[in-house]
Design a protein around this motif. Structure first.
Motif, PDB file in Angstrom:
ATOM      1  N   ARG A 143       0.837  -1.193   0.000  1.00 29.37           N
ATOM      2  CA  ARG A 143       0.000   0.000   0.000  1.00 29.37           C
ATOM      3  C   ARG A 143       0.877   1.250   0.000  1.00 29.37           C
ATOM      4  O   ARG A 143       1.910   1.311   0.660  1.00 29.37           O
ATOM      5  N   GLY A 144       0.471   2.259  -0.767  1.00 27.47           N
ATOM      6  CA  GLY A 144       1.196   3.521  -0.790  1.00 27.47           C
ATOM      7  C   GLY A 144       2.540   3.449  -1.479  1.00 27.47           C
ATOM      8  O   GLY A 144       3.435   4.225  -1.184  1.00 27.47           O
ATOM      9  N   THR A 145       2.694   2.516  -2.420  1.00 28.97           N
ATOM     10  CA  THR A 145       3.954   2.389  -3.155  1.00 28.97           C
ATOM     11  C   THR A 145       3.667   2.232  -4.640  1.00 28.97           C
ATOM     12  O   THR A 145       2.529   1.973  -5.064  1.00 28.97           O
ATOM     13  N   ALA A 146       4.720   2.341  -5.422  1.00 29.11           N
ATOM     14  CA  ALA A 146       4.589   2.207  -6.871  1.00 29.11           C
ATOM     15  C   ALA A 146       4.236   0.791  -7.302  1.00 29.11           C
ATOM     16  O   ALA A 146       3.897   0.575  -8.471  1.00 29.11           O
ATOM     17  N   THR A 147       4.291  -0.169  -6.381  1.00 32.24           N
ATOM     18  CA  THR A 147       3.902  -1.535  -6.748  1.00 32.24           C
ATOM     19  C   THR A 147       2.441  -1.597  -7.166  1.00 32.24           C
ATOM     20  O   THR A 147       2.060  -2.453  -7.967  1.00 32.24           O
ATOM     21  N   LEU A 148       1.611  -0.695  -6.640  1.00 28.65           N
ATOM     22  CA  LEU A 148       0.202  -0.676  -7.019  1.00 28.65           C
ATOM     23  C   LEU A 148       0.017  -0.073  -8.411  1.00 28.65           C
ATOM     24  O   LEU A 148      -0.912  -0.449  -9.140  1.00 28.65           O
ATOM     25  N   ILE A 149       0.877   0.862  -8.778  1.00 31.05           N
ATOM     26  CA  ILE A 149       0.865   1.369 -10.155  1.00 31.05           C
ATOM     27  C   ILE A 149       1.208   0.226 -11.099  1.00 31.05           C
ATOM     28  O   ILE A 149       0.537   0.002 -12.115  1.00 31.05           O
ATOM     29  N   ALA A 150       2.285  -0.488 -10.769  1.00 32.83           N
ATOM     30  CA  ALA A 150       2.742  -1.585 -11.616  1.00 32.83           C
ATOM     31  C   ALA A 150       1.668  -2.655 -11.765  1.00 32.83           C
ATOM     32  O   ALA A 150       1.455  -3.200 -12.856  1.00 32.83           O
ATOM     33  N   ALA A 151       0.971  -2.970 -10.676  1.00 33.54           N
ATOM     34  CA  ALA A 151      -0.075  -3.993 -10.726  1.00 33.54           C
ATOM     35  C   ALA A 151      -1.217  -3.566 -11.650  1.00 33.54           C
ATOM     36  O   ALA A 151      -1.723  -4.373 -12.440  1.00 33.54           O
ATOM     37  N   ALA A 152      -1.620  -2.293 -11.555  1.00 33.57           N
ATOM     38  CA  ALA A 152      -2.689  -1.788 -12.429  1.00 33.57           C
ATOM     39  C   ALA A 152      -2.253  -1.822 -13.889  1.00 33.57           C
ATOM     40  O   ALA A 152      -3.036  -2.179 -14.784  1.00 33.57           O
ATOM     41  N   ARG A 153      -1.014  -1.475 -14.154  1.00 33.38           N
ATOM     42  CA  ARG A 153      -0.514  -1.500 -15.533  1.00 33.38           C
ATOM     43  C   ARG A 153      -0.444  -2.930 -16.062  1.00 33.38           C
ATOM     44  O   ARG A 153      -0.710  -3.181 -17.245  1.00 33.38           O
ATOM     45  N   ARG A 154      -0.099  -3.888 -15.192  1.00 29.02           N
ATOM     46  CA  ARG A 154      -0.093  -5.295 -15.614  1.00 29.02           C
ATOM     47  C   ARG A 154      -1.498  -5.743 -16.020  1.00 29.02           C
ATOM     48  O   ARG A 154      -1.670  -6.453 -17.017  1.00 29.02           O
ATOM     49  N   LEU A 155      -2.479  -5.354 -15.222  1.00 27.29           N
ATOM     50  CA  LEU A 155      -3.855  -5.721 -15.539  1.00 27.29           C
ATOM     51  C   LEU A 155      -4.288  -5.139 -16.874  1.00 27.29           C
ATOM     52  O   LEU A 155      -4.909  -5.818 -17.700  1.00 27.29           O
ATOM     53  N   ILE A 156      -3.972  -3.868 -17.097  1.00 27.25           N
ATOM     54  CA  ILE A 156      -4.340  -3.221 -18.362  1.00 27.25           C
ATOM     55  C   ILE A 156      -3.659  -3.913 -19.536  1.00 27.25           C
ATOM     56  O   ILE A 156      -4.285  -4.218 -20.557  1.00 27.25           O
ATOM     57  N   ALA A 157      -2.360  -4.179 -19.387  1.00 25.67           N
ATOM     58  CA  ALA A 157      -1.614  -4.833 -20.464  1.00 25.67           C
ATOM     59  C   ALA A 157      -2.172  -6.224 -20.761  1.00 25.67           C
ATOM     60  O   ALA A 157      -2.331  -6.607 -21.927  1.00 25.67           O
ATOM     61  N   ALA A 158      -2.476  -6.980 -19.705  1.00 23.07           N
ATOM     62  CA  ALA A 158      -3.022  -8.327 -19.895  1.00 23.07           C
ATOM     63  C   ALA A 158      -4.353  -8.270 -20.636  1.00 23.07           C
ATOM     64  O   ALA A 158      -4.632  -9.105 -21.504  1.00 23.07           O
ATOM     65  N   ALA A 159      -5.176  -7.285 -20.311  1.00 24.65           N
ATOM     66  CA  ALA A 159      -6.483  -7.152 -20.962  1.00 24.65           C
ATOM     67  C   ALA A 159      -6.339  -6.725 -22.420  1.00 24.65           C
ATOM     68  O   ALA A 159      -7.103  -7.159 -23.281  1.00 24.65           O
ATOM     69  N   ILE A 160      -5.364  -5.861 -22.706  1.00 21.50           N
ATOM     70  CA  ILE A 160      -5.110  -5.446 -24.090  1.00 21.50           C
ATOM     71  C   ILE A 160      -4.678  -6.647 -24.925  1.00 21.50           C
ATOM     72  O   ILE A 160      -5.146  -6.857 -26.051  1.00 21.50           O
ATOM     73  N   ILE A 161      -3.783  -7.462 -24.372  1.00 22.14           N
ATOM     74  CA  ILE A 161      -3.266  -8.631 -25.092  1.00 22.14           C
ATOM     75  C   ILE A 161      -4.352  -9.681 -25.278  1.00 22.14           C
ATOM     76  O   ILE A 161      -4.463 -10.296 -26.343  1.00 22.14           O
ATOM     77  N   ASP A 162      -5.163  -9.868 -24.255  1.00 21.27           N
ATOM     78  CA  ASP A 162      -6.124 -10.975 -24.244  1.00 21.27           C
ATOM     79  C   ASP A 162      -7.231 -10.814 -25.263  1.00 21.27           C
ATOM     80  O   ASP A 162      -7.647 -11.797 -25.882  1.00 21.27           O
ATOM     81  N   ASP A 163      -7.756  -9.603 -25.439  1.00 22.91           N
ATOM     82  CA  ASP A 163      -8.943  -9.441 -26.280  1.00 22.91           C
ATOM     83  C   ASP A 163      -8.930  -8.066 -26.942  1.00 22.91           C
ATOM     84  O   ASP A 163      -8.996  -7.042 -26.250  1.00 22.91           O
ATOM     85  N   PRO A 164      -8.872  -8.020 -28.266  1.00 28.53           N
ATOM     86  CA  PRO A 164      -8.875  -6.727 -28.967  1.00 28.53           C
ATOM     87  C   PRO A 164     -10.197  -5.988 -28.833  1.00 28.53           C
ATOM     88  O   PRO A 164     -10.275  -4.802 -29.169  1.00 28.53           O
ATOM     89  N   ASP A 165     -11.239  -6.663 -28.353  1.00 31.29           N
ATOM     90  CA  ASP A 165     -12.538  -6.012 -28.197  1.00 31.29           C
ATOM     91  C   ASP A 165     -12.706  -5.328 -26.845  1.00 31.29           C
ATOM     92  O   ASP A 165     -13.732  -4.681 -26.605  1.00 31.29           O
ATOM     93  N   ASN A 166     -11.727  -5.468 -25.950  1.00 28.72           N
ATOM     94  CA  ASN A 166     -11.777  -4.736 -24.683  1.00 28.72           C
ATOM     95  C   ASN A 166     -11.568  -3.250 -24.961  1.00 28.72           C
ATOM     96  O   ASN A 166     -10.481  -2.835 -25.354  1.00 28.72           O
ATOM     97  N   MET A 167     -12.606  -2.453 -24.749  1.00 30.16           N
ATOM     98  CA  MET A 167     -12.547  -1.034 -25.077  1.00 30.16           C
ATOM     99  C   MET A 167     -12.539  -0.127 -23.851  1.00 30.16           C
ATOM    100  O   MET A 167     -12.130   1.024 -23.934  1.00 30.16           O
ATOM    101  N   PHE A 168     -13.033  -0.629 -22.722  1.00 31.71           N
ATOM    102  CA  PHE A 168     -12.938   0.092 -21.457  1.00 31.71           C
ATOM    103  C   PHE A 168     -12.259  -0.818 -20.436  1.00 31.71           C
ATOM    104  O   PHE A 168     -12.426  -2.041 -20.469  1.00 31.71           O
TER     105      PHE A 168
END
Length: 363
Positions: A143-168
């Motif tokens: 909590r309160g560290t850049a690790t939470l930024i990194a985790a959110a970016r991982r989720l976004i990247a995984a969703a972008i890779i997984d399905d081109p129809d993910n728009m939000f």
């Protein structure tokens, strides 16, 4: 002749006897050591993931979307769950995603979970929409560290890779609950009442992210890593804060995973942890600087800060739950109502399930 004892013996004895007391007080008075920053191997793993996401979006392999109505693939919402505890509200979210076991909306969303792999006990996939294959490779978070930024970016990247129809891309936590039905959320984000489905992918949507530039603690937050540390990449006049939870467009999600310049500053450890919440600073600062007109400026997740404790918002307990609370949490002074809310204690699940169909999912 008998020599007198050394005058140092009583002093040393007293010092030895005092050591347990000294250790006790220092462990309770001194602040704990700061959590470690991301390791180099973790950073390299993330960089590989982000490059994959950027490459897939730059060279899509799926066929062009038809605009002939019924043959058009509908855009989806990617729900990104960031957690370090069990998903206590999984049954409520299951009802949200599958009302009455409906098959009509299953092709309109995807679920991704980033669960801290170091927590004990291990967070087990609860099944249903939260099956094992929806859990992405995760790293430790603090909590309160850049690790939470990194985790959110991982989720976004995984969703972008997984399905081109993910728009939000909607980021929520294990303490979040939905305030409306899935269909209401989907129709609101994609403006179904104003456009035909075949038009949706050609529209330029806005991201729903809170962006605040007027805050009494803004300077303290900006200098939490030390004076002049953030410059020249992040000037104070460009520094913003906002809610950790957001709904980003695919365009902004791609910008986030490609970003490197600001990350070099926000990943640095803080000298004043009580003023430092990188996960609430990085995304508003970056997006407000690169595309302010593309951001709505507010979040869709309601949080009650009236009686916060140690940086945590108010936690709702079963005794506080009622239909009136749900209706009040929905109310917003912005164009769209709040569609999600936090923070709820795990024992709220039963009363929430009891009012799910008649209150929460009755729009």
């Amino acid at each position: 002749m008998i020599s007198s004892p050394s005058p140092w013996i009583p002093t040393l004895t007293l010092l030895l006897l005092s050591l347990p007391i000294i250790f006790f007080f220092t462990s309770h008075i001194l602040p704990p050591p700061p959590p470690p920053i991301l390791s180099l191997p973790d950073e390299l793993d993330d960089l590989t993931l982000f490059r994959r996401a950027a490459a897939i979006d730059s060279h899509p392999t799926h066929k062009p979307i038809s605009r002939l109505g019924s043959t058009n693939r509908k855009p989806k919402i990617a729900f990104l769950f960031l957690t370090n505890t069990p998903l206590h509200f999984a049954p409520l979210w299951e009802r949200f995603f599958n009302p009455n076991n409906s098959v009509q909306i299953k092709h309109l969303y995807n679920v991704y979970v980033h669960s801290d792999p170091t927590v004990k006990p291990y967070v087990k996939p609860p099944g249903g929409v939260f099956s094992q294959d929806r859990f992405i490779p995760a790293k430790q978070t603090f909590r309160g560290t850049a690790t939470l930024i990194a985790a959110a970016r991982r989720l976004i990247a995984a969703a972008i890779i997984d399905d081109p129809d993910n728009m939000f891309f909607t980021l929520v936590s294990q303490h979040c609950i939905p305030l409306y039905s899935f269909q209401f959320v989907y129709n609101s984000l994609f403006e179904i009442n104003d456009h035909q489905v075949a038009e949706l992918k050609g529209l330029k949507y806005k991201s729903f992210i809170e962006i605040i530039d007027q805050d009494v603690n803004l300077w303290d937050r900006y200098t939490a890593r030390g004076n002049n540390v953030m410059t020249p990449e992040v000037k104070f006049e460009n520094f913003r804060v906002g809610s950790q939870f957001f709904t980003l467009t695919r365009r902004h999600g791609l910008m986030v995973v490609k970003e490197r310049r600001l990350w070099k500053k926000f990943r640095l450890p803080c000298l004043r942890p009580q003023s430092c919440y990188p996960e609430e600073h990085y995304f508003p600062t970056f997006l407000s600087n690169v595309d302010p007109d593309g951001c709505a400026g507010y979040t869709l997740t309601r949080v009650n800060w009236t009686d916060s404790v140690n940086g945590h918002p108010h936690t709702y307990y079963p005794s506080e739950l009622s239909p009136e609370l749900i209706f009040n949490l929905r109310r917003s002074s912005f164009a769209l109502p709040y569609m999600f809310a936090r923070k709820f204690s795990p024992d709220c699940l039963k009363p929430l399930m009891e009012m799910a169909d008649e209150v929460i999912f009755r729009d």
